[in-house]
Design a protein around this motif. Structure first.
Motif, mmCIF file in Angstrom:
data_model
loop_
_atom_site.group_PDB
_atom_site.id
_atom_site.type_symbol
_atom_site.label_atom_id
_atom_site.label_comp_id
_atom_site.label_asym_id
_atom_site.label_seq_id
_atom_site.Cartn_x
_atom_site.Cartn_y
_atom_site.Cartn_z
ATOM 1 N N UNK A 214 42.847 66.124 -92.096
ATOM 2 C CA UNK A 214 42.973 65.532 -90.766
ATOM 3 C C UNK A 214 42.206 66.375 -89.743
ATOM 4 N N UNK A 215 41.661 65.712 -88.736
ATOM 5 C CA UNK A 215 40.837 66.410 -87.754
ATOM 6 C C UNK A 215 41.650 67.393 -86.931
ATOM 7 N N UNK A 221 46.009 62.907 -78.374
ATOM 8 C CA UNK A 221 47.096 63.394 -79.217
ATOM 9 C C UNK A 221 48.442 62.810 -78.854
ATOM 10 N N UNK A 222 48.651 62.447 -77.592
ATOM 11 C CA UNK A 222 49.931 61.887 -77.166
ATOM 12 C C UNK A 222 49.666 60.580 -76.442
ATOM 13 N N UNK A 223 50.254 59.461 -76.907
ATOM 14 C CA UNK A 223 50.037 58.195 -76.220
ATOM 15 C C UNK A 223 50.474 58.277 -74.777
ATOM 16 N N UNK A 228 52.499 52.342 -76.085
ATOM 17 C CA UNK A 228 51.254 52.478 -76.808
ATOM 18 C C UNK A 228 51.426 53.218 -78.134
ATOM 19 N N UNK A 229 52.616 53.706 -78.421
ATOM 20 C CA UNK A 229 52.834 54.489 -79.623
ATOM 21 C C UNK A 229 52.686 53.619 -80.868
ATOM 22 N N UNK A 230 52.062 54.190 -81.894
ATOM 23 C CA UNK A 230 51.939 53.496 -83.174
ATOM 24 C C UNK A 230 53.117 53.788 -84.094
ATOM 25 N N UNK A 268 44.731 58.828 -83.058
ATOM 26 C CA UNK A 268 46.074 59.394 -83.024
ATOM 27 C C UNK A 268 46.343 60.338 -84.184
ATOM 28 N N UNK A 269 45.857 59.990 -85.388
ATOM 29 C CA UNK A 269 46.188 60.775 -86.577
ATOM 30 C C UNK A 269 44.995 61.477 -87.197
ATOM 31 N N UNK A 270 43.771 61.100 -86.815
ATOM 32 C CA UNK A 270 42.602 61.701 -87.417
ATOM 33 C C UNK A 270 42.235 61.104 -88.760
ATOM 34 N N UNK A 271 42.876 60.012 -89.160
ATOM 35 C CA UNK A 271 42.563 59.374 -90.432
ATOM 36 C C UNK A 271 42.495 57.867 -90.254
#
Length: 348
Positions: A214-215, A221-223, A228-230, A268-271
């Motif tokens: 992950x990046x 990093x924070x919605x 907007x949160x996944x 959000x997650x880098x993936x």
């Protein structure tokens, strides 16, 4: 199964800056606090520092220090026979080369590595491993603020500043701060299995597993708002891993277009969505293999892989062993990870 001895290096135990204590405390929190309800045997921890005499009482703190004195109970020589050696952050002067690393530390790190110890660095601890030659020819990482300096000072190291941590078998390195916790939990997962690592992560109130690839830096990093949160759609997906799921399904659940969902998850997650989904399925399968006696065919179905052949293909590629071999390493639900148990310590 005894996960062995973990030696944690205290590089500058005379006067430690508070910001250098984080990685040290992370390592001790994960490995130094017994968890008897999670595993029959836990790690034995040594804090290893210099045997030099402490500064005189009343002496002012060193520049950049905090005035906090930490005296390690073991010397650098006690690193040599440890199963795992962890080097947390090191003083800024050692990073820049203004001050040499303690010669005793570098000798001990090299001897530990040559003797087969698993070598680990958190954040700028990579500079100490590089100074000892442990990282020569290897891919490694550190906090992105330090990677350019690391690459310049140690050109034999293949520095990667785009990942949270690098697992190169017997040598592992991480980026800074929370990435160090990710790597420590990854080690617990290798040694004691996914179930133990997940339960420990829950106690620490952190994500059970962020992949090393992950990046390091995430655009958002924070919605901005809870709306907007996944998290809700990701939780929904985790409850349905045994069902066919596509990016379109996830996007529809999130009320987004597939392209927007792909972009938001990456930010959000880098993936990517597919990689995230594959990781969740593999985590579910590892848990089932460790904690149940279900046939591999049924495990494949519950994990969303459909067939045992499909599961085996992905499992070997990402874990390094077949599902059957992995299960053999967990009799009764707890033992060493099959991918690393055979080579914990190399022949001297």
């Amino acid at each position: 199964m005894n996960p062995g001895t973990v030696a944690i290096v205290v590089t500058d135990d005379a006067d430690i800056p508070l910001w250098d204590l984080y990685e040290l405390s992370v390592a001790y929190t994960v490995f130094g606090i017994p968890q008897p309800d999670l595993a029959d045997r836990w790690y034995t921890v040594r804090l290893c520092g210099s045997r030099d005499a402490p500064p005189p009482e009343g002496a002012p703190p060193a520049p950049g220090g905090s005035g906090l004195m930490l005296r390690a109970g073991y010397g650098f020589e006690d690193l040599v026979d440890a199963d795992t050696v962890i080097v947390p952050s090191v003083p800024e002067a050692c990073i820049t080369g203004e001050r040499p690393f303690p010669a005793g530390l570098i000798r001990a790190l090299r001897r530990a590595y040559d003797g087969g110890s698993r070598m680990v660095s958190l954040c700028a601890g990579a500079f100490a491993l590089a100074e000892a030659g442990v990282l020569d020819g290897r891919r490694a990482t550190a906090h992105w603020q330090h990677t350019a300096e690391l690459a310049q000072r140690y050109p034999k190291v293949r520095v990667d500043d785009s990942v949270l941590y690098v697992d190169d078998g017997d040598v592992l390195t991480s980026a800074g701060s929370t990435a160090g916790l990710d790597l420590c939990l990854h080690l617990v997962r290798r040694d004691l299995g996914a179930r133990v690592a997940n339960q420990l992560a829950r106690r620490l109130v952190v994500p059970a597993h962020r992949p090393g690839g992950q990046a390091q830096f995430i655009s958002t990093p924070v919605p901005a708002t809870d709306d907007e949160s996944l998290a809700p759609v990701l939780a929904w997906a985790c409850e349905r891993l045994d069902q066919p799921l596509t990016v379109a399904d996830l996007a529809r659940r999130a009320a987004m277009s597939p392209r927007t969902f792909h972009r938001r998850l990456l930010e959000t997650t880098g993936t990517t969505p597919l990689r995230w989904l594959l990781h969740q399925r593999l985590t579910r399968v590892r848990d089932l293999l460790e904690s149940t006696t279900l046939p591999v065919e049924r495990v494949a179905e519950l994990g969303g892989f459909g067939t045992s052949n499909n599961l085996r293909h992905h499992f070997v590629r990402h874990v390094g062993v077949s599902p059957v071999e992995y299960r053999r390493a967990f009799p009764g639900g707890g033992a060493a990870d099959a991918a690393s148990a055979a080579g914990r310590r190399r022949a001297a």
